[in-house]
Design a protein around this motif. Sequence first.
Motif, PDB file in Angstrom:
ATOM      1  N   PRO A 128      -8.344 -31.201 134.933  1.00  0.00           N
ATOM      2  CA  PRO A 128      -7.371 -30.340 135.715  1.00  0.00           C
ATOM      3  C   PRO A 128      -8.049 -30.222 137.060  1.00  0.00           C
ATOM      4  CG  PRO A 128      -7.659 -29.718 134.008  1.00  0.00           C
ATOM      5  CD  PRO A 128      -8.345 -30.054 133.797  1.00  0.00           C
ATOM      6  N   THR A 129      -8.157 -30.433 138.694  1.00  0.00           N
ATOM      7  CA  THR A 129      -9.403 -30.303 139.259  1.00  0.00           C
ATOM      8  C   THR A 129     -10.104 -28.793 139.867  1.00  0.00           C
ATOM      9  OG1 THR A 129      -7.110 -29.356 140.937  1.00  0.00           O
ATOM     10  CG2 THR A 129      -7.667 -31.545 140.698  1.00  0.00           C
ATOM     11  N   GLN A 130     -11.303 -29.265 140.511  1.00  0.00           N
ATOM     12  CA  GLN A 130     -11.531 -28.136 141.192  1.00  0.00           C
ATOM     13  C   GLN A 130     -10.990 -26.896 141.526  1.00  0.00           C
ATOM     14  OE1 GLN A 130     -14.992 -26.906 139.320  1.00  0.00           O
ATOM     15  NE2 GLN A 130     -14.162 -25.324 140.526  1.00  0.00           N
ATOM     16  N   GLY A 131      -9.746 -27.117 142.158  1.00  0.00           N
ATOM     17  CA  GLY A 131      -8.597 -26.555 142.805  1.00  0.00           C
ATOM     18  C   GLY A 131      -7.987 -25.653 142.072  1.00  0.00           C
ATOM     19  N   GLU A 132      -7.290 -26.295 140.750  1.00  0.00           N
ATOM     20  CA  GLU A 132      -6.579 -25.521 139.838  1.00  0.00           C
ATOM     21  C   GLU A 132      -7.932 -24.502 138.805  1.00  0.00           C
ATOM     22  OE1 GLU A 132      -3.558 -29.645 139.349  1.00  0.00           O
ATOM     23  OE2 GLU A 132      -5.525 -29.584 138.361  1.00  0.00           O
ATOM     24  N   GLN A 133      -9.045 -25.345 138.459  1.00  0.00           N
ATOM     25  CA  GLN A 133      -9.530 -24.431 137.969  1.00  0.00           C
ATOM     26  C   GLN A 133      -9.113 -22.906 138.445  1.00  0.00           C
ATOM     27  OE1 GLN A 133     -10.996 -25.098 135.195  1.00  0.00           O
ATOM     28  NE2 GLN A 133     -11.480 -26.834 134.902  1.00  0.00           N
ATOM     29  N   ASN A 134     -10.028 -23.170 139.987  1.00  0.00           N
ATOM     30  CA  ASN A 134     -10.143 -21.843 140.821  1.00  0.00           C
ATOM     31  C   ASN A 134      -8.939 -21.149 140.765  1.00  0.00           C
ATOM     32  OD1 ASN A 134     -12.617 -22.920 141.540  1.00  0.00           O
ATOM     33  ND2 ASN A 134     -12.741 -23.381 143.698  1.00  0.00           N
ATOM     34  N   ALA A 135      -7.650 -21.429 141.368  1.00  0.00           N
ATOM     35  CA  ALA A 135      -6.539 -21.159 141.091  1.00  0.00           C
ATOM     36  C   ALA A 135      -6.761 -20.669 139.528  1.00  0.00           C
ATOM     37  CB  ALA A 135      -5.584 -21.868 141.451  1.00  0.00           C
ATOM     38  N   PHE A 136      -6.372 -21.426 138.690  1.00  0.00           N
ATOM     39  CA  PHE A 136      -6.293 -20.654 137.033  1.00  0.00           C
ATOM     40  C   PHE A 136      -7.175 -19.049 137.243  1.00  0.00           C
ATOM     41  CE2 PHE A 136      -6.836 -20.196 132.225  1.00  0.00           C
ATOM     42  CZ  PHE A 136      -4.988 -20.290 132.290  1.00  0.00           C
ATOM     43  N   GLU A 137      -8.716 -19.687 137.646  1.00  0.00           N
ATOM     44  CA  GLU A 137      -9.705 -17.963 137.264  1.00  0.00           C
ATOM     45  C   GLU A 137      -8.731 -17.401 138.053  1.00  0.00           C
ATOM     46  OE1 GLU A 137     -12.666 -19.069 138.740  1.00  0.00           O
ATOM     47  OE2 GLU A 137     -13.435 -16.292 138.889  1.00  0.00           O
TER      48      GLU A 137
END
Lengths: 150, 278
Positions: free
Chosen positions: B10-19
Motif C-alpha cells: 500500500p502507498t502512503q495515500g492508501e494507508q492514510n485513506a484506510f486510517e
Amino acid sequence: MFRSNDFMGAEKAFQQAQQDTSAAGDAMNSSLAQLYLAVSRLFMLQPEAPPETSAPRLQAVFDGAREVAKEAGIDVQMAEYAFSIAVRTAYKFRFEARDALPVAAEALQAFRLRQAAMRGHEAGQLSTRREMREFLEIVISANLQSDQAP
Amino acid sequence: MRAEAPPSVPTQGEQNAFEAAQWAMLSSAGTALQQLGLRAAAGAPDLSRLVRKRQDLVALAGLREDEMQSADDAARMVALRGEIDSIRAEIAGIDATLAEDFPRYAELANPAPLSIAAVQSLLEDDEGLVVVLGGKDDVFTFAVTRESFAWSRTGYGAWLLAEEVQALRAQLDPNSAQDRGARPLREDPGPRIAAFERGRAHFLYRALLGGVAPALSGKRHLFTVADGPFASLPFSLLVSLSRFGRQRPTTSTQPRWCRKPRWMLLPSSRKPPKHASR
C-alpha cells in the motif's frame, strides 16, 4: 457574509480584523483572520478559474491553516479546526477532493492529535468524529486520488 | 473474479485513506458495546472497579462541563474548571494504571485505527477483511488480505444505493410483503415475497465489491465492517455474475462467488480477531 456569498464584503471585514488583531499583538486571532481572508479570496473566483489564478489563492488557504496551527501550539482543537477549514475549502471550491491533497496529511495528523487529547472524553471524541465525517471523507478521497494520474 | 491479485504494497495515500475510513466508522454503538462487553467479561475485580470508577468520573466531568455552560458567576466557573481538571487528572491516572496493568483492556477501550500491515498480521491465509464506508459523495470499499490491499469507490453517495439495499432486503423478509396474511385463503395465493432480483444483487455487487474482488479471490472467510445502509446488507447474497452480457449465462438464480466465502459482520470499531471462532 459567507452564507450569503458576499465574499467581497468578507474580504473587507477580515482584512480589517487582521490589521486590528495584528496591531494589538494578538497573533492567534490575526492568523485566524488571515485564514478567513484567504478563504474569502479563493471563493471570489469562479470554480472554472484558470489554475494560475486559483492555485496561489488555494495555497494561501493552506498557508493560513498552517500559520493558525503554529500559533495554536498545544491547542490541538484549534489546529484541527484550521486544517479542517482548509480541507473543506479546497474541496468545495471545485468539488475536487484532489485539491485538498497538499494539506490532507497535516489535517489527518491534527485530527489524530485531537482524538488522542480527548481520550478521557468519549462523548467528545464521538461528537468530533461525527462533525468531522465530511472532512474525513474528503481526506479519504484526496489520499486515494493521490496515487492516480491527475 | 478468478484472477489472483498480485501482492501489493500500500502507498502512503492508501494507508492514510484506510486510517481515515476507520476513524469515520468508530461508532458510538461500537464503543458502547465494547465498554459494556468488557465490563461484563472483565471477570477481574480490580479491573471492574477501575473501569467503573473511570466511567463514573467521565460522567461527572460531563456534568460539570454542562454546569459550566450555564454558569454566569466567574468564581463558580473557576471552581468548576478546577474540578474538571482534577477529574481529568484522575481519569488520566486510571488510564495509566489500565495501560500498565491491563493493556488488553486499554487497547480495546480506546479503539484506534489499525494500519493495513497490522490488519494483515491479524488475518489468516484464507481470510480477508472488507470495509465499506458509505459516504455522502462516494462509497469506499477497502479489501485487505494477508498479501494484498485493494480499494474502490463508486463516485456517488451511499444514499443512491440505500434504496437498492432496502429493496434487496425486502425480498428476503416475508414480513415485508405487502399482502402478508391480509387476504382470505384462496386456491393459489401465489408468492408472498417478491422474487429475488438477481440484477439488483449484481448491481450492488459491482458497486461495492466488483473493484476489490480480485484481491479477495480464494479467501474462504471474509470479515466485513460496513456502515450506513450497508450495515444491514447480507453480502453473501450479492451476485457476481450478470445473467446477461458477455459472461456465460447461468441457469441458477443463486448467488455465485459471494456465497463461497463465509461472511462475518464485525461492529465498526472491532478489529478482526486472530483465529476467530467460527
